[in-house]
Write a protein that holds these residues in place. Structure first.
Motif, mmCIF file in Angstrom:
data_model
loop_
_atom_site.group_PDB
_atom_site.id
_atom_site.type_symbol
_atom_site.label_atom_id
_atom_site.label_comp_id
_atom_site.label_asym_id
_atom_site.label_seq_id
_atom_site.Cartn_x
_atom_site.Cartn_y
_atom_site.Cartn_z
ATOM 1 N N CYS A 135 0.822 -1.212 0.000
ATOM 2 C CA CYS A 135 0.000 0.000 0.000
ATOM 3 C C CYS A 135 0.858 1.264 0.000
ATOM 4 O O CYS A 135 0.341 2.349 -0.298
ATOM 5 C CB CYS A 135 -0.935 -0.015 1.192
ATOM 6 N N PHE A 136 2.141 1.142 0.306
ATOM 7 C CA PHE A 136 3.009 2.322 0.320
ATOM 8 C C PHE A 136 3.835 2.455 -0.960
ATOM 9 O O PHE A 136 4.734 3.292 -1.021
ATOM 10 C CB PHE A 136 3.950 2.268 1.519
ATOM 11 N N ALA A 137 3.560 1.618 -1.967
ATOM 12 C CA ALA A 137 4.343 1.666 -3.209
ATOM 13 C C ALA A 137 4.203 3.039 -3.863
ATOM 14 O O ALA A 137 3.111 3.577 -3.992
ATOM 15 C CB ALA A 137 3.864 0.569 -4.149
ATOM 16 N N GLY A 138 5.342 3.590 -4.254
ATOM 17 C CA GLY A 138 5.342 4.876 -4.926
ATOM 18 C C GLY A 138 5.256 6.081 -4.019
ATOM 19 O O GLY A 138 5.148 7.210 -4.490
ATOM 20 N N THR A 139 5.331 5.876 -2.707
ATOM 21 C CA THR A 139 5.193 7.004 -1.793
ATOM 22 C C THR A 139 6.533 7.517 -1.283
ATOM 23 O O THR A 139 6.561 8.472 -0.508
ATOM 24 C CB THR A 139 4.328 6.608 -0.584
ATOM 25 N N GLU A 182 8.894 0.087 -0.175
ATOM 26 C CA GLU A 182 8.771 1.420 0.425
ATOM 27 C C GLU A 182 7.801 1.332 1.590
ATOM 28 O O GLU A 182 6.774 0.673 1.502
ATOM 29 C CB GLU A 182 8.245 2.426 -0.603
ATOM 30 N N SER A 183 8.132 2.043 2.645
ATOM 31 C CA SER A 183 7.271 2.032 3.827
ATOM 32 C C SER A 183 7.715 3.162 4.753
ATOM 33 O O SER A 183 8.852 3.611 4.672
ATOM 34 C CB SER A 183 7.385 0.684 4.555
ATOM 35 N N PRO A 184 6.841 3.633 5.616
ATOM 36 C CA PRO A 184 7.314 4.543 6.664
ATOM 37 C C PRO A 184 8.373 3.853 7.517
ATOM 38 O O PRO A 184 8.293 2.653 7.770
ATOM 39 C CB PRO A 184 6.051 4.839 7.481
ATOM 40 N N ALA A 185 9.357 4.614 7.953
ATOM 41 C CA ALA A 185 10.419 4.025 8.778
ATOM 42 C C ALA A 185 9.834 3.579 10.118
ATOM 43 O O ALA A 185 8.986 4.271 10.683
ATOM 44 C CB ALA A 185 11.524 5.041 9.006
ATOM 45 N N PRO A 186 10.262 2.424 10.626
ATOM 46 C CA PRO A 186 9.704 1.935 11.900
ATOM 47 C C PRO A 186 9.887 2.919 13.040
ATOM 48 O O PRO A 186 9.032 3.017 13.917
ATOM 49 C CB PRO A 186 10.488 0.649 12.155
ATOM 50 N N LYS A 246 5.557 10.051 5.805
ATOM 51 C CA LYS A 246 6.724 9.967 4.920
ATOM 52 C C LYS A 246 7.166 8.517 4.787
ATOM 53 O O LYS A 246 7.217 7.791 5.777
ATOM 54 C CB LYS A 246 7.886 10.787 5.483
ATOM 55 N N SER A 247 7.492 8.117 3.556
ATOM 56 C CA SER A 247 7.953 6.749 3.310
ATOM 57 C C SER A 247 9.414 6.763 2.892
ATOM 58 O O SER A 247 9.940 7.772 2.441
ATOM 59 C CB SER A 247 7.106 6.093 2.210
#
Lengths: 121, 155
Positions: free
Chosen positions: A21-25, A68-72, A82-83
């Motif tokens: 769901c975070f692809a391209g962010t 891509e994902s928000p940082a833990p 932010k991702s």
């Protein structure tokens, strides 16, 4: 009283999955590519991190550019706007542990980092 | 033993100030949480070096790299009591009852991680519900078993 919506993550991930769901962010292409030599930064952390301390300062090789994902470290505080790109980095075990037996010098260890922890060597 | 540079074995291939600090940190963690339980003491604030501060503030989620004692490997077969305990905890988890195994899987933390030495000694207090408010079998701390609520000795 906290007004945090605990279902917000389920809403954006339903039907797609996480981290798809975070692809391209992340706002751009990945900074590193497979095979790049990277060093793990030793940045301060408080209460939560997914960058193992025993890898800080060690040099490894990017094995996979994953997702891509928000940082833990941000997500732990509720910041998901932010991702970043994530990478699987491969280390030699003898580089991580001073007393690692030389007979197993070919052993490697792989673990995942967000882009903020990596710097080019 | 306070970690210093002398008892630190460096890897010739990977030596930098950051790596030295990380390896000193892993030794400082042993000061707080030794793999073999022993009586420790809280250090004075004047002895709180950078290494010890970093060891105290280490995130409990950061699992890995802790020094441990050598473990003898033994070939063990699964036993009936272990299987029954596993089934019991699984059923409790299905019913939504909190169990340590479920918590360990959800967030890979060490449940007995103690950032402050000696904190584990307070663990029995969690099960202490206070004195019984009344009744014939009261175990009041200021009354013995032989006395009733008015302090009279039982016949």
């Amino acid at each position: 009283m906290s007004q945090h919506d605990r279902t917000h993550h389920a809403k954006i991930a339903t039907g797609k999955g996480d981290p798809q769901c975070f692809a391209g962010t992340a706002g751009g292409p990945p900074k590193f590519k497979v095979g790049d030599r990277v060093r793990i930064k030793d940045m301060p952390d408080i209460f939560y991190t997914r960058c193992q301390v025993y890898t800080r300062g060690a040099v490894g090789e990017v094995a996979v550019v994953t997702h891509e994902s928000p940082a833990p470290e941000d997500e732990a505080w509720g910041h998901v706007d932010k991702s970043e790109w994530f990478y699987i980095v491969r280390f030699k075990q003898t580089d991580l542990w001073p007393e690692y037996p030389a007979a197993f010098a070919n052993d490697t260890l792989q673990t995942e980092f967000s882009e903020r922890w990596l710097e080019a060597v | 033993m306070i970690p210093n540079d002398n008892n630190l074995r460096r890897s010739p291939a990977m030596s930098s100030s950051t790596r030295d600090e990380v390896l000193r940190h892993l030794q400082a963690v042993v000061e707080i949480e030794p793999p073999v339980q022993q009586t420790g003491k809280a250090i004075y604030a004047s002895d709180l070096t950078h290494e010890m501060f970093r060891a105290y503030t280490r995130s409990p989620h950061d699992v890995g790299g802790q020094v441990d004692v050598p473990v003898e490997w033994t070939e063990e077969e699964s036993e009936a009591w272990g299987y029954r305990a596993y089934v019991t905890t699984e059923c409790l988890a299905w019913r939504g009852v909190w169990c340590a195994e479920e918590r360990r899987r959800m967030q890979n933390v060490d449940p007995w991680h103690q950032p402050v030495p000696g904190l584990a000694l307070l663990r029995p207090l969690a099960a202490f519900r206070g004195p019984d408010p009344g009744g014939g079998t009261s175990h009041h701390p200021y009354r013995t078993h032989q006395q009733n609520r008015r302090g009279e000795k039982a016949p």
